[in-house]
Scaffold this active site. Structure first.
Site, short mmCIF file in Angstrom:
data_model
loop_
_atom_site.label_atom_id
_atom_site.label_comp_id
_atom_site.label_asym_id
_atom_site.label_seq_id
_atom_site.Cartn_x
_atom_site.Cartn_y
_atom_site.Cartn_z
N CYS A 150 0.87 -1.18 0.00
CA CYS A 150 0.00 0.00 0.00
C CYS A 150 0.90 1.22 0.00
CB CYS A 150 -0.93 0.00 1.20
SG CYS A 150 -2.04 1.43 1.22
N HIS A 180 -2.15 -6.19 -9.99
CA HIS A 180 -2.83 -5.06 -10.64
C HIS A 180 -3.09 -5.38 -12.10
CE1 HIS A 180 -2.46 -1.93 -7.51
NE2 HIS A 180 -1.38 -2.60 -7.16
N GLU A 211 -10.08 -1.17 -5.66
CA GLU A 211 -9.08 -1.88 -4.87
C GLU A 211 -9.59 -3.24 -4.41
OE1 GLU A 211 -6.46 -0.21 -2.00
OE2 GLU A 211 -7.09 1.84 -2.47
N CYS A 229 -4.92 5.22 -4.67
CA CYS A 229 -4.26 3.93 -4.47
C CYS A 229 -2.83 4.08 -4.96
CB CYS A 229 -4.98 2.82 -5.22
SG CYS A 229 -4.15 1.20 -5.13
N GLY A 271 -1.52 1.22 -7.05
CA GLY A 271 -2.25 1.26 -8.31
C GLY A 271 -1.76 2.35 -9.24
#
Length: 293
Positions: free
Chosen positions: A91, A174, A223, A232, A235
């Site tokens: 994260c 992802h 997410e 994110c 991301g």
């Protein structure tokens, strides 16, 4: 009436509740409950974390962060839980928040945060922004992971108006779909179906990206385990990496998310650097007995 032999029952001692201090932080609106478990284990099961993360009956957060002791080579181990109680591998926005806490605690301008996916160095830049090295993206189908061998630059996946995503791992899986007009896309309806697609055995974070310019990307991300969030970090990193792999972006770009802008650079040595702000919203205490274990 009390008889002559009546003896009052001794009262039981009222044991003090164990309260857990926490800090509510966010990076571009991507918000976290951060607790310090470096001095002993905390009574926080996945079910209890999910209850605390609930925005209506708990404190509410996109991810629940626990700081734990780290072996030599890092300043802290950061454990990440999604709001459904599942554990996440990375994260980016939380890493920046935790790095800023460690810098304030130690007085240093550079620290290292360890996660289950590896070590992430962070540093403070002029103006108070925090930059973290998110490590090297991985592109093997088994690294993402995918259910079977295939080219991760072009997945044979389509749903409604989106198709042909690129996939990579930034410590978590992802997939990025490139679209002409992000505002015209009902990505919130597509996200949960794509997250759970059989192609992703561990589920996946799903990004929907619009290339504004080679150095400017817009992205909305569904997410894994959290749903739509204002930002994110991992991301955003995956968006830049996948866009560059497709020849759509240069290695350094502004990535615009619903909550604000991150500055990203995919260096020639393979590392992805992410820079952005962090903020503390409030401090509080958790009564764990108020939530199901």
């Amino acid at each position: 009436m009390r008889g002559a032999g009546f003896r009052p029952r001794p009262s039981l001692p009222i044991l003090p509740r164990v309260l857990i201090p926490f800090r509510k932080m966010h990076g571009l609106g991507n918000d976290f409950v951060v607790v310090d478990g470096r001095h002993g284990a905390l009574p926080l099961s996945p079910a209890r974390i999910a209850a605390i993360a609930d925005r209506h009956r708990g404190i509410g957060c996109d991810q629940f962060i626990t700081l734990e002791p780290a072996a030599a080579g890092a300043d802290v181990f950061m454990r990440i839980h999604n709001p459904d109680g599942s554990e996440a591998g990375a994260c980016g926005n939380a890493t920046r928040c935790v790095a800023s806490l460690l810098m304030a605690e130690t007085g240093r301008d550079a620290v290292t945060v360890r996660t289950v996916s590896g070590e992430l160095p962070g540093e403070r830049l002029p103006g108070g922004r925090i930059r973290v090295d998110m490590g090297h993206p991985r592109f093997g189908w088994e690294d993402v992971p995918l259910a079977e061998a295939m080219d991760t630059a072009h997945l044979p996946l389509a749903l409604g108006p989106v198709a042909d995503p690129a996939a990579c791992s930034m410590g978590n899986p992802h997939a990025t779909f490139f679209v002409d007009d992000l505002d015209a896309l009902d990505w919130r309806a597509l996200g949960p179906q794509l997250e759970q697609h059989p192609l992703f055995p561990d589920r996946a974070n799903i990004g929907f990206a619009q290339v504004v310019a080679p150095d400017h990307l817009r992205v909305a991300i569904w997410e894994r385990g959290a749903g739509p969030t204002l930002a994110c970090g991992s991301g955003a990193c995956a968006t830049l990496v996948n866009a560059h792999r497709r020849g759509l972006a240069i290695r350094r770009a502004r990535v615009e998310l619903p909550g604000g802008v991150l500055e990203l650079e995919w260096r020639l040595d393979g590392a992805v650097l992410m820079t952005g702000p962090v903020a503390t919203a409030f401090l509080g205490q958790i009564d764990p007995d108020s939530f199901p274990a």
